[in-house]
Every structure is written in structure tokens, then in C-alpha cells.
Design an enzyme around this catalytic site. Structure first.
Site, PDB file in Angstrom:
ATOM      1  N   ASN A 157       0.796  -1.055   0.106  1.00  0.00           N
ATOM      2  CA  ASN A 157      -0.016  -0.004  -0.006  1.00  0.00           C
ATOM      3  C   ASN A 157       0.861   1.429   0.073  1.00  0.00           C
ATOM      4  OD1 ASN A 157       0.745  -0.829   2.787  1.00  0.00           O
ATOM      5  ND2 ASN A 157      -0.977   0.346   3.511  1.00  0.00           N
ATOM      6  N   GLY A 233       3.125  -5.658   7.065  1.00  0.00           N
ATOM      7  CA  GLY A 233       2.020  -6.409   6.313  1.00  0.00           C
ATOM      8  C   GLY A 233       1.089  -7.133   7.116  1.00  0.00           C
ATOM      9  N   GLU A 253       5.463  -4.759  11.944  1.00  0.00           N
ATOM     10  CA  GLU A 253       4.413  -3.721  11.825  1.00  0.00           C
ATOM     11  C   GLU A 253       3.145  -4.136  11.005  1.00  0.00           C
ATOM     12  OE1 GLU A 253       4.690  -0.418  12.874  1.00  0.00           O
ATOM     13  OE2 GLU A 253       7.132  -0.662  13.465  1.00  0.00           O
ATOM     14  N   LEU A 254       2.068  -4.246  11.828  1.00  0.00           N
ATOM     15  CA  LEU A 254       1.108  -5.212  11.240  1.00  0.00           C
ATOM     16  C   LEU A 254      -0.340  -4.426  11.143  1.00  0.00           C
ATOM     17  CD1 LEU A 254       1.701  -8.612  13.275  1.00  0.00           C
ATOM     18  CD2 LEU A 254       2.688  -7.792  11.049  1.00  0.00           C
ATOM     19  N   CYS A 287      -2.830   1.634   7.099  1.00  0.00           N
ATOM     20  CA  CYS A 287      -2.791   0.607   8.379  1.00  0.00           C
ATOM     21  C   CYS A 287      -3.525   1.234   9.221  1.00  0.00           C
ATOM     22  CB  CYS A 287      -1.682   0.026   8.775  1.00  0.00           C
ATOM     23  SG  CYS A 287      -0.377   1.269   8.775  1.00  0.00           S
ATOM     24  N   GLU A 381      -9.882  -6.078  10.257  1.00  0.00           N
ATOM     25  CA  GLU A 381      -9.429  -4.988   9.458  1.00  0.00           C
ATOM     26  C   GLU A 381     -10.082  -5.046   8.098  1.00  0.00           C
ATOM     27  OE1 GLU A 381      -5.131  -5.484   8.071  1.00  0.00           O
ATOM     28  OE2 GLU A 381      -4.932  -3.205   8.779  1.00  0.00           O
TER      29      GLU A 381
HETATM   30  P1  NAD Z   1       0.826  -9.141   3.179  1.00  0.00           P
HETATM   31  O1  NAD Z   1       0.955  -9.709   4.606  1.00  0.00           O
HETATM   32  O2  NAD Z   1      -0.191 -10.132   2.300  1.00  0.00           O
HETATM   33  O3  NAD Z   1       2.168  -9.083   2.311  1.00  0.00           O
HETATM   34  C1  NAD Z   1       3.129  -8.391   2.857  1.00  0.00           C
HETATM   35  C2  NAD Z   1       4.534  -8.996   2.449  1.00  0.00           C
HETATM   36  O4  NAD Z   1       4.855  -9.964   2.886  1.00  0.00           O
HETATM   37  C3  NAD Z   1       4.268  -9.010   0.712  1.00  0.00           C
HETATM   38  O5  NAD Z   1       5.751  -8.380   0.405  1.00  0.00           O
HETATM   39  C4  NAD Z   1       4.217 -10.407   0.563  1.00  0.00           C
HETATM   40  O6  NAD Z   1       4.908 -10.858  -0.678  1.00  0.00           O
HETATM   41  C5  NAD Z   1       4.951 -11.034   1.815  1.00  0.00           C
HETATM   42  N1  NAD Z   1       4.384 -12.385   2.406  1.00  0.00           N
HETATM   43  C6  NAD Z   1       3.344 -13.027   1.732  1.00  0.00           C
HETATM   44  N2  NAD Z   1       3.442 -14.287   2.481  1.00  0.00           N
HETATM   45  C7  NAD Z   1       4.729 -14.411   3.165  1.00  0.00           C
HETATM   46  C8  NAD Z   1       5.361 -15.343   3.788  1.00  0.00           C
HETATM   47  N3  NAD Z   1       4.625 -16.425   3.880  1.00  0.00           N
HETATM   48  N4  NAD Z   1       6.890 -15.195   4.116  1.00  0.00           N
HETATM   49  C9  NAD Z   1       7.139 -13.988   3.818  1.00  0.00           C
HETATM   50  N5  NAD Z   1       6.747 -12.853   3.190  1.00  0.00           N
HETATM   51  C10 NAD Z   1       5.285 -13.211   2.820  1.00  0.00           C
HETATM   52  O7  NAD Z   1       0.256  -7.778   3.430  1.00  0.00           O
HETATM   53  P2  NAD Z   1      -0.162  -6.832   2.036  1.00  0.00           P
HETATM   54  O8  NAD Z   1      -1.604  -7.235   1.826  1.00  0.00           O
HETATM   55  O9  NAD Z   1       0.780  -6.347   1.345  1.00  0.00           O
HETATM   56  O10 NAD Z   1      -0.561  -5.319   3.033  1.00  0.00           O
HETATM   57  C11 NAD Z   1      -1.513  -5.133   3.908  1.00  0.00           C
HETATM   58  C12 NAD Z   1      -1.178  -5.250   5.300  1.00  0.00           C
HETATM   59  O11 NAD Z   1      -0.169  -4.632   5.677  1.00  0.00           O
HETATM   60  C13 NAD Z   1      -2.482  -4.703   6.229  1.00  0.00           C
HETATM   61  O12 NAD Z   1      -2.732  -5.683   7.106  1.00  0.00           O
HETATM   62  C14 NAD Z   1      -1.883  -3.489   6.739  1.00  0.00           C
HETATM   63  O13 NAD Z   1      -2.458  -2.958   7.880  1.00  0.00           O
HETATM   64  C15 NAD Z   1      -0.433  -3.736   6.962  1.00  0.00           C
HETATM   65  N6  NAD Z   1       0.452  -2.671   6.921  1.00  0.00           N
HETATM   66  C16 NAD Z   1       0.797  -2.336   8.082  1.00  0.00           C
HETATM   67  C17 NAD Z   1       1.484  -1.061   8.404  1.00  0.00           C
HETATM   68  C18 NAD Z   1       2.205  -0.626   9.533  1.00  0.00           C
HETATM   69  O14 NAD Z   1       3.055   0.095   9.771  1.00  0.00           O
HETATM   70  N7  NAD Z   1       1.741  -1.326  10.599  1.00  0.00           N
HETATM   71  C19 NAD Z   1       1.777  -0.245   7.076  1.00  0.00           C
HETATM   72  C20 NAD Z   1       1.357  -0.686   6.021  1.00  0.00           C
HETATM   73  C21 NAD Z   1       0.526  -1.891   5.787  1.00  0.00           C
END
Ligand code: NAD
Length: 478
Positions: A157, A233, A253-254, A287, A381
Site C-alpha cells: 500500500n 504487512g 508492523e501489522l 494501516c 481490518e
Molecule cells: P501481506 O502480509 O499479504 O504481504 C506483505 C508482504 O509479505 C508482501 O511482500 C508479501 O509478498 C510477503 N509475504 C506473503 N506471504 C509471505 C510469507 N509466507 N513469508 C514471507 N513474506 C510473505 O500484506 P499486504 O496485503 O501487502 O499489506 C496489507 C497489510 O499490511 C495490512 O494488514 C496492513 O495493515 C499492513 N500494513 C501495516 C503497516 C504498519 O506500519 N503497521 C503499514 C502498511 C501496511
């Protein structure tokens, strides 16, 4: 001045300062049309191994704090020069409205500049060991040393600034990085790697491997040479990563389902403006996006009427149009998921105040009222343009409602009452409470991170640097 990139599709992997292309590729879609716009390389196990080897090898070459400062400052300059390119790429691959895309590019340059400045401030402290009986003739001090090879895994995002929040402090702290960006929005991080290389970053200090998250995650976690994982993520992947990482450092950071309280004594117009603009920014895919809104019963009718009126003025449109406020979501599938959650909430008794319409990946800004805590739009979420409004009458009751969440990243509170604000500051379970603004407030130097299932560790360059360096003690027997 070079304002163009030499990179183009199909994009390669960046390993040990050179680009490597693979036969296996992933399509990158233009998020406004869901049509293919580019393709990226897919790293295999061997590429991941090479990336970690090159990162580890680079640690053997000196990279002094002043050099780190110079490289990060120069990279920030290059991004400024290529502002249009970065912003247009974000608008295409994220679907982020162009005004907001420029905003992200400007913040990313600031993040790198703050990291550069922090590189010069890394220091330890004197430790008064001589105060302990028997240690009268000793002196001690601490120094901060790099953790080593850090794997950074980032979400779709905010794919430029959030990557800068990992690479910037990691490099400032003298580490090497293996970056795995989101497979749906990876191109800006490749442009960033190019800028850092041109800025003089030694080969191997940053490696970018694109491809499938679960596979790359598995290969990175099974490589014992990776000493730290910095992940932003979803909670699901964060939990998986923590389990796999064992005793190594992990910063997470979730997600969040951000709560915002609109109290009876607040500046109502200010609250309406903040809730609306920060509920629908980046189509709600932030997030700390405003999701749960608790409004006091004395003002709830007026608040909802004003919020509806303000929300209906947002222009939903193509990301490259300057007038667009809300662009597409990241995919049709995600927009369908959000549509399903809204429909389910209405079936369970919620009222659709405005929005709720989907056209491909576009979902209109949506307000629901009469929601209850266990609807998905409150409990989970949403990560889409949906704000769920519930009415309360008692302040203790509303604090309990805010805390009735698995998450705890940031919350917002609108009130003029200092006592209530301080009570909330003590009792609300979050990493950050924002008073008289909505939950979605962040400047890049501030500490940022959550409690509960929103994660562990803090970002913000100075705070991330603490996570990304080790405190080493030196004791001298005089
Ligand atoms: P996601 O968890 O699907 O993916 C994040 C990253 O992890 C991607 O690069 C993806 O390829 C990788 N990934 C997926 N499976 C994996 C695995 N098994 N092992 C290692 N890496 C893996 O998240 P998304 O859909 O890209 O982003 C949305 C999420 O991110 C939301 O939950 C949001 O709240 C969170 N987010 C948190 C913050 C924060 O600062 N707290 C900021 C932005 C987004």
C-alpha cells in the site's frame, strides 16, 4: 540532471549491485484497468542465496557513518529529481491518486534525509561500572554495532515510503539488506535501488529480490545468515514469520481496525473533515485508516449528516486525474471482498448511509451506521474505503469499546476536555493516541508501531535504528 531511469520492463532482480533477469516472471497490473503494464523477475532459491551471500560479503567492507550519510542524502536528491517518475509509477502500480502519490514521494525523500542525519548520531554511552564494589579500577562504555544482514519484507500500500523506513535505518546503522517488496507493487523499490546505487551505495549493501512471498519467506527464514527480519504487512504473515525466525530479531508492523472517538464537546467540523479525509485516503488501504468511529449520542445525528455530505463530495476516479480523491483498490478481488463485508453488515442490521457500490476495482466511499462490535467491518481490518459508525453515551464505555480489539496501532480522539484526553491517553491500548486528529496521523520522524496483534518494535528512523543495531559493551580493567 538525470530525470529518467534506465530500468524498464521486464524488470530484474538487484543482486550484488547488478541486475539479473529470470525467465519466470510475474505480471504487474495497472490498477486502474487491471491490465498488464509490466513484468518482474521471480527469484528462485539460488537467487535468494546469492542475495544473502552478497549482503554478508558487503559487511566486510568499511562503510563509515559519514559515507552512509552521503549516500542517503544523495539518494534523496535523486528521488527529488525523479519525482514525476516515482509518482507516476505509484499511481500506476498502487492506483494511488496522483496528488497522494506525489505526497508519498516527498515523504520518502524526507525519510531518507532523516535516516542520513541519524547515521551521524549513532552512539553508545558511558556505563558507571566503577560504582560496583570490586570494580573501582574499571571503566566501561557501550557502542552500537550493526546487526548484520537484515531481511526487509514490505506490503503493497505504501511501497516507496515504507521501504525507505526499512532500508534507510538499516543502511544508516551499517547493515546490509535483502529487500522483498510486495509482488503487486514492486517497481518503485527497483527505482529506489537504482537511485541508491547511483548515489554510491557499495554493491551488496542492498539486494532486491522480487517474486512470491511465501517461497521467498521460506528461503530467507531458513538461511541462518539473516540476523533480523523487519516485516510490514498482515498479521497472518507476521505471525508465520515470527514462528519461523526463532531467536533472531523480528520487528513487526501489522494491521489495525483503527478506532476514533468523536466526543460531544469536540469541534464537530474538524472531526468530520478528519474522519472523512483519513477514512478514504488511498481507498482506505492504510494501516491506520479510520475504520471504527464512536460518536457521542448528543451529536450523533448531526455528525452523521455532515459526514455523509462531506463523503459524497469525494471524487472517485482515475489515479492520474488531478481531481481524483479516491482511486481503485489494489485488485477486483479485494474490492469484491469489501463489497461482501458491507453487504453482510447490512444483512446483520447495519444501515448503509452512503456508498457501497463497486465498479471493477473501484469501491465508493462507504459509511455504515448502527453497526455492532462483532460485524466483520468492526472486528477485522477492512483495509478498504469503509467507515463504521457506532453511538455511545458514556466515556468509560467507549474506552472499553475501543480496547475490545485484537489490534492496537493508533487511535484518534476528538475532545476539548483535557481530563478526558489524559484518561484516554492512559487507558487506550495503542502504540499512538492522536488527540484532535484522526488515527491516521504520521510524520516520519515519530515513533510508530503497535501493541497487541498490531506488532512489536518501533519504526521512525531513530527508533528503528535502535532495533537495527546491537548495544555492545566494552569494559577496561585499568
Ligand atoms: P501481506 O502480509 O499479504 O504481504 C506483505 C508482504 O509479505 C508482501 O511482500 C508479501 O509478498 C510477503 N509475504 C506473503 N506471504 C509471505 C510469507 N509466507 N513469508 C514471507 N513474506 C510473505 O500484506 P499486504 O496485503 O501487502 O499489506 C496489507 C497489510 O499490511 C495490512 O494488514 C496492513 O495493515 C499492513 N500494513 C501495516 C503497516 C504498519 O506500519 N503497521 C503499514 C502498511 C501496511
Amino acid at each position: 540532471m538525470k530525470d529518467q531511469t534506465s530500468l524498464h520492463s521486464p524488470y530484474g532482480l538487484f543482486i550484488n549491485g547488478a541486475w539479473q533477469h529470470t525467465e519466470d516472471q510475474i505480471d504487474i497490473l495497472d490498477k486502474s484497468t487491471s491490465q498488464k503494464a509490466a513484468s518482474i523477475s521471480v527469484a528462485n532459491r539460488q537467487h535468494v542465496h546469492q542475495a544473502v551471500s552478497s549482503a554478508q560479503q558487503a559487511l566486510k567492507q568499511a562503510f563509515a557513518p559519514y559515507e552512509r550519510y552521503t549516500v542517503l542524502m544523495r539518494a534523496a536528491e535523486l528521488i527529488k529529481e525523479r519525482r514525476d517518475l516515482f509518482a507516476r509509477t505509484l499511481a500506476m502500480e498502487v492506483g494511488k491518486p496522483i496528488r497522494d502519490s506525489y505526497g508519498e514521494v516527498d515523504r520518502a525523500t524526507q525519510t531518507l534525509i532523516i535516516c542520513a542525519e541519524e547515521a551521524k548520531r549513532i552512539h553508545g554511552e558511558g556505563i558507571p561500572v566503577e560504582a560496583a564494589p570490586g570494580s573501582e579500577n574499571r571503566m566501561a562504555f557501550s557502542i552500537r554495532v550493526p546487526v548484520g544482514v537484515i531481511a526487509a519484507i514490505t506490503p503493497f500500500n505504501v511501497p516507496l515510503n515504507l521501504v525507505c523506513h526499512k532500508i534507510g535505518p538499516a543502511l544508516a546503522g551499517g547493515n546490509s539488506v535483502v529487500l522483498k517488496p510486495s509482488e503487486v507493487t514492486p517497481i518503485v523499490s527497483l527505482l529506489l535501488a537504482e537511485a541508491l546505487a547511483e548515489a554510491g551505495l557499495p554493491a551488496g549493501r542492498l539486494n532486491v529480490i522480487t517474486g512470491h512471498g511465501p517461497q521467498i519467506g521460506e528461503w530467507l527464514t531458513e538461511d541462518a545468515r539473516v540476523q533480523m527480519f523487519s516485516f510490514t504487512g498482515s498479521m497472518r504473515v507476521g505471525q508465520w514469520l515470527r514462528q519461523r525466525a526463532g531467536i533472531r530479531k523480528v520487528a513487526l508492523e501489522l494491521g489495525n481496525n483503527s478506532a476514533n472517538i468523536v466526543h460531544s464537546d469536540c469541534n464537530l467540523d474538524q472531526a468530520v473533515e478528519m474522519v472523512a479525509t483519513k477514512g478514504f485516503n488511498n481507498a482506505g488501504q492504510v494501516c491506520i485508516s479510520v475504520q471504527r468511529v464512536y460518536v457521542h449520542s448528543d451529536i450523533s445525528e448531526l455528525f452523521l449528516a455532515k459526514l455523509k455530505e462531506r463523503t459524497e463530495r469525494f471524487i472517485v476516479g482515475h489515479p492520474l486525474e488531478l481531481t481524483t480523491d479516491v482511486g481503485p483498490m489494489i485488485s477486483v478481488k479485494e474490492a469484491e471482498r469489501v463489497e461482501g463485508w458491507v453487504k453482510e453488515a447490512v444483512e446483520q442490521g447495519a444501515t448503509l448511509v452512503t456508498g457501497g457500490e463497486r465498479r471493477g476495482p473501484y469501491f465508493t466511499p462507504t459509511i455504515l451506521s448502527d453497526v455492532t462490535a462483532d460485524m466483520k467491518v468492526c472486528r477485522q481490518e477492512v483495509f478498504g474505503p469503509v467507515v463504521a459508525v457506532e453511538v455511545y453515551s458514556d466515556f468509560d464505555e467507549v474506552i472499553a469499546k475501543v480496547n475490545d480489539s485484537d489490534y492496537g496501532l493508533q487511535a484518534g480522539l476528538f475532545t476539548k476536555d483535557l481530563n478526558l484526553a489524559m484518561k484516554a491517553a492512559r487507558e487506550i491500548e495503542v502504540g499512538g493516541l492522536i488527540i484532535n486528529d484522526a488515527s491516521a496521523y504520521r510524520v516520519d520522524a515519530m515513533p510508530y508501531g503497535g501493541v497487541k496483534n498490531s506488532g512489536t518494535g518501533k519504526e521512525g528512523p531513530a527508533y528503528a535504528l535502535e532495533e537495527m543495531t546491537e548495544l555492545k559493551l566494552v569494559v577496561i580493567n585499568l
